[in-house]
Design a protein around this motif. Structure first.
Motif, short mmCIF file in Angstrom:
data_model
loop_
_atom_site.label_atom_id
_atom_site.label_comp_id
_atom_site.label_asym_id
_atom_site.label_seq_id
_atom_site.Cartn_x
_atom_site.Cartn_y
_atom_site.Cartn_z
N ASP A 371 0.86 -1.17 -0.10
CA ASP A 371 0.00 0.00 -0.08
C ASP A 371 0.86 1.26 0.05
N GLU A 372 2.04 1.23 0.80
CA GLU A 372 2.77 2.37 0.74
C GLU A 372 3.63 2.62 -0.40
N ASP A 379 1.83 3.32 -8.45
CA ASP A 379 1.83 2.34 -9.16
C ASP A 379 0.88 1.30 -8.71
N SER A 380 -0.20 1.27 -9.31
CA SER A 380 -1.21 0.37 -8.65
C SER A 380 -0.95 -1.04 -9.18
N ILE A 389 11.78 -4.75 -3.59
CA ILE A 389 11.46 -4.00 -2.54
C ILE A 389 11.94 -4.40 -1.23
N TYR A 390 12.88 -3.36 -0.55
CA TYR A 390 13.56 -3.67 0.56
C TYR A 390 12.94 -2.68 1.45
N TRP A 603 8.39 3.38 10.17
CA TRP A 603 8.57 3.30 8.71
C TRP A 603 8.69 1.59 8.33
N ALA A 604 8.23 1.18 7.16
CA ALA A 604 8.39 0.09 6.70
C ALA A 604 9.44 -0.13 5.48
#
Length: 854
Positions: A371-372, A379-380, A389-390, A603-604
């Motif tokens: 979602d983030e 970009d859906s 994605i890290y 934060w993730a």
């Protein structure tokens, strides 16, 4: 003499006529069959071409990675375990990613050009299961070294929540290929796509049985069915399957077909996700890369192909073992393995990975990250972008969090059942959220958003709920803010932990005239005037609201909002947490106390990169100084006392003894938030229907917190939990005698606790002089009737105002020694004194009584 032959003059003209008719019919049927075959072949050729024209059969999906693991000297790790982590990350299998060289007790690590990390290598040496030294390539010693992040999972491909890990033919173990062929299609590399003998036999069996049940499909037919056709069994679909099979055999070689099959085949379900392909199955069932599978594991996966749910090893281990052994026998028949190899594999028990998807794949966390990304990158269709994605996740801590929630909620359910003794038929079992942060960076290290992701994907860590008493520390922090400017709240000096607050029942009327008369959890527990430290230690509602009224509701609300509690409003009930916040927001708010007054937004998402390792976007943490470091430390001192003597003391009885600060909360829901020098964790427990859980935070949430922290402290990177601190300049920590609220000395060796004060604002008299009063009789009479002391309290030091906001997190240097341990008894309430006691002294209790935690 010429011979004349007359055609059609056979002795059996009828038979000859029938033969001619039969021949014509055969030719006609063949022509019709060829026409039908040609029609369907052409039709399904177009279908296959259309599908292949869309791109690869398996479009790469975005991969989600954990945070890099930091290796430090002193950690309980071996060179072999570090090598195992690097293998799981892809080292030595992908040279572009990186490589390692294991040499006994040392390991040389060399990241590749596609590594997430810098390309500087290092050598790590271990001895007796502990990291001893870390040396850079140039020979310089290193204090720490980060290794390649682990792959958590891939984003699901479609609305059916399909997950797969793509593999190449060279990555598939030969024994897995042999196991699949032995049980599914022994002549795969010889036939042209159809096993005609087996197909004819199945056709006869199906005609006699009046339904389609025989399984004579080759691997290519199974692939054709899985990619292009619906799962129902009909004659027309069987024809289509054959036509597509011919197309696939014509377009691809056998290795390519097997690779497609290995990536497409369904192998069961994990939580709410479908497991497709051997790569995903190896991770889901064994926690391994496909290249690490042994013979027994290869046979088990091959055996599941026929009926993946029926042979699911978690639900039906006996069936799974029986089917695995059948595959091993088939491999002996084909000559793939020997009978002794089969016997050895049969004797091996199934070693399964933890069955809960939440433990290894962190689905709530992955949804949060997805979602983030959509929000930040717009970009859906992120899942199909093949991104790397890290994130911030620690896989070891995530596993501990999941296991703790599983164990802790069993105990919570028992409490719920006890509350429904009379009617146990209609019980609502509560939901749960766990958020674990690094208190000095704000990174979300672990997240559990509910009891079971497969049952409900609602992330309760993002659900707004009334915060209850975990909001109260912000009232006391706002009070400490007034001390910095030497402001007196009640005319008796600046606010300290020993400031007296009225805990009698009272009406806090709102500005529009509405009455508001709150009660404490236990009515009449602490009547009269109590110290601030007592009020927070035992979570007294009335005293806390009275303090907020003195500080100013707007001042408290402003501080709370700057700490991320955005819904706080300046009303009396705000002080006891009636406004909503999410568990993630509240965990972030507590970083203010743990990090020298700096608020860190949780934060993730750390970085997004393309398949070649090039940076698409990096994300910096958001940090802001919102209170003076002294205010943060003073409030933390109160929270440490909550853990030592108050509503949070129960965690000490559950075995967690490391230095910590924390607070319970109860308002419809049960809360507990606490932190150590290196880890902050928040627990929320409540009902989805918003009904009152009727369980206190100390009884429901705090034990689960202890369950998690007891597991976390055993993980190498969190095992060095130190004393909180050190105290910033302008703060002194004094030993105070609880019964007298005076400095402790040799005459009162018990009932003493450490309390932090601004320098010069603590008590000036020791407990040995508790009966003395330096004021004259006249001064005491004047003080009684005017409310002003003849000897004013010591002024606050000349301290600077809150420093300018900083954009970087503040790092706390941890001291090497523990803070003094406080006595287990809580401070007693201060009782009302009569006029003679006020004039001449005395009237204080000299003994304390144990109070049950709220």
């Amino acid at each position: 003499m010429p011979v004349k032959v007359k055609l059609g003059t056979s002795k059996h003209p009828l038979l000859w006529q029938l033969a001619r008719i039969a021949l014509v019919l055969v030719v006609l049927v063949a022509a019709i069959g060829a026409s039908i075959f040609g029609y369907y072949y052409h039709e399904y050729r177009g279908l296959v071409q259309e599908r292949l024209a869309k791109g690869p059969l398996f479009a790469p999906v975005s991969q989600v990675y954990a945070a890099p693991q930091e290796i430090r000297p002193g950690q309980k790790l071996t060179a072999d375990s570090i090598a195992a982590s690097l293998r799981r990350a892809g080292y030595n299998g992908n040279p572009q990613l990186g490589s390692y060289d294991l040499r006994g007790n040392s390991i040389l690590i060399k990241p590749g050009p596609q590594s997430y990390l810098a390309m500087d290598g290092a050598t790590i040496t271990t001895e007796d299961g502990e990291v001893r030294t870390i040396t850079a390539e140039n020979g310089a010693p290193l204090a720490a070294y980060k290794i390649e992040p682990q792959l958590i999972t891939a984003l699901s491909e479609d609305k059916n929540r399909t997950k797969r890990r793509l593999v190449t033919y060279n990555q598939i173990p030969p024994q897995l290929v042999q196991a699949v062929l032995a049980i599914e299609d022994r002549r795969f590399f010889e036939h042209s796509g159809i096993n005609y003998v087996r197909t004819a036999k199945c056709a006869v069996e199906d005609l006699l049985a009046h339904h389609l049940s025989c399984g004579g499909s080759t691997l290519t037919q199974q692939l054709a069915r899985g990619f292009f056709l619906s799962p129902e069994k009909t004659y027309t679909r069987k024809i289509a399957e054959v036509m597509i099979t011919f197309q696939l055999e014509d377009r691809f070689n056998k290795e390519q077909i097997f690779t497609m099959y290995a990536n497409e085949i369904n192998l069961g379900q994990r939580g709410s996700f479908a497991i497709n392909g051997f790569g995903e199955a190896a991770h889901a069932y064994f926690g391994k890369d496909i290249r690490q599978l042994n013979l027994a594991e290869c046979a088990m996966l091959a055996g599941m192909i026929q009926r993946p749910n029926y042979f699911a090893p978690y639900k039906h281990p006996a069936r799974s073992i029986e089917r695995r052994n059948l595959v091993l026998d088939s491999m002996v028949e084909t000559g793939a393995i020997t009978a002794s190899q089969a016997a050895e594999a049969k004797a091996e028990p199934i070693h399964l990975a933890p069955p809960n998807a939440e433990a290894s794949e962190a689905p709530f966390f992955v949804d949060l990250v997805h979602d983030e990304i959509v929000q930040r990158l717009g970009d859906s269709d992120t899942a199909h972008s093949a991104l790397r994605i890290y994130t911030s996740l620690d896989p070891d801590l995530q596993r501990a969090a999941t296991e703790a929630v599983q164990a802790g909620m069993v105990k919570v359910d028992e409490l719920v059942r006890k509350r429904h003794k009379k009617d146990a038929t209609d019980i609502t079992y509560p939901q749960v959220a766990l958020v674990a942060l690094n208190p000095h960076t704000g990174q979300i290290l672990a997240l559990v958003g509910g009891r079971n992701y497969g049952t409900s994907q609602l992330d309760h860590a993002l659900a707004e709920r009334p915060t209850g008493s975990i909001f109260k520390p912000f009232v006391y922090a706002a009070a400490y803010n007034t001390s910095l400017s030497n402001t007196s709240l009640d005319g008796n000096g600046v606010f300290t932990a020993l400031t007296q607050i009225n805990d009698d029942a009272q009406d806090f009327s709102t500005t529009n005239g509405d009455t508001y008369t709150p009660k404490n959890m236990v009515r009449g527990e602490y009547p009269g005037m109590v110290t601030a430290i007592t009020a927070l230690t035992h979570s007294l509602n009335i005293a806390t609201i009275a303090l907020a009224q003195q500080v100013g509701y707007a001042n408290v609300a402003n501080l709370a909002r700057s700490a991320g509690i955005v819904n706080a409003r300046p009303t009396p009930s705000m002080a006891i947490g009636t406004y909503n916040a999410t568990p993630i927001e509240m965990a972030g708010a507590y970083t203010v106390f743990a990090n020298n007054g700096v608020h860190l937004k949780p934060w993730a998402l750390a970085s997004v990169r393309n398949p070649q390792g090039d940076i698409v976007a990096d994300f910096a943490p958001e940090a802001k100084q919102i209170v003076d470091p002294r205010v943060a430390f003073l409030t933390q001192s109160l929270l440490e006392n909550v853990m030592a003597h108050g509503t949070g003391a129960g965690v000490r009885l559950l075995g967690f003894t490391a230095p910590a600060a924390g607070k319970t909360g109860t308002e419809h829901d049960a809360w507990f938030v606490g932190y150590t020098s290196n880890l902050l964790c928040l627990i929320w427990i409540g009902n989805d229907d918003y009904t009152d859980i009727k369980l206190q935070g100390a009884n429901a949430a705090a034990p689960l917190w202890a369950e998690f922290m007891n597991r976390a402290i055993k993980i190498p990177q969190y095992s060095d939990m130190k004393a909180l601190g050190p105290a910033p300049d302008g703060i002194e920590v004094l030993q105070v005698n609880q019964p007298t609220s005076l400095l402790a000395d040799d005459t009162c060796p018990t009932d003493n606790i450490p309390i932090a004060f601004l320098v010069g604002t603590g008590p000036q008299t020791t407990c040995s002089h508790m009966g003395e009063n330096t004021q004259s009789l006249g001064s005491r009479i004047f003080s009684f009737f005017t409310g002003k002391g003849a000897n004013p309290p010591a002024p606050a030091p000349n301290v600077p105002q809150t420093p300018a906001p900083s954009n970087q997190p503040s790092q706390i240097t941890q001291p090497g020694q523990q803070q003094p341990q406080a006595a287990p008894a809580p401070p007693p309430p201060t009782k009302h004194r009569n006029i003679f006691q006020k004039l001449f002294g005395g009237g204080k209790d000299k003994s304390t009584s144990d109070q049950n935690p709220q």
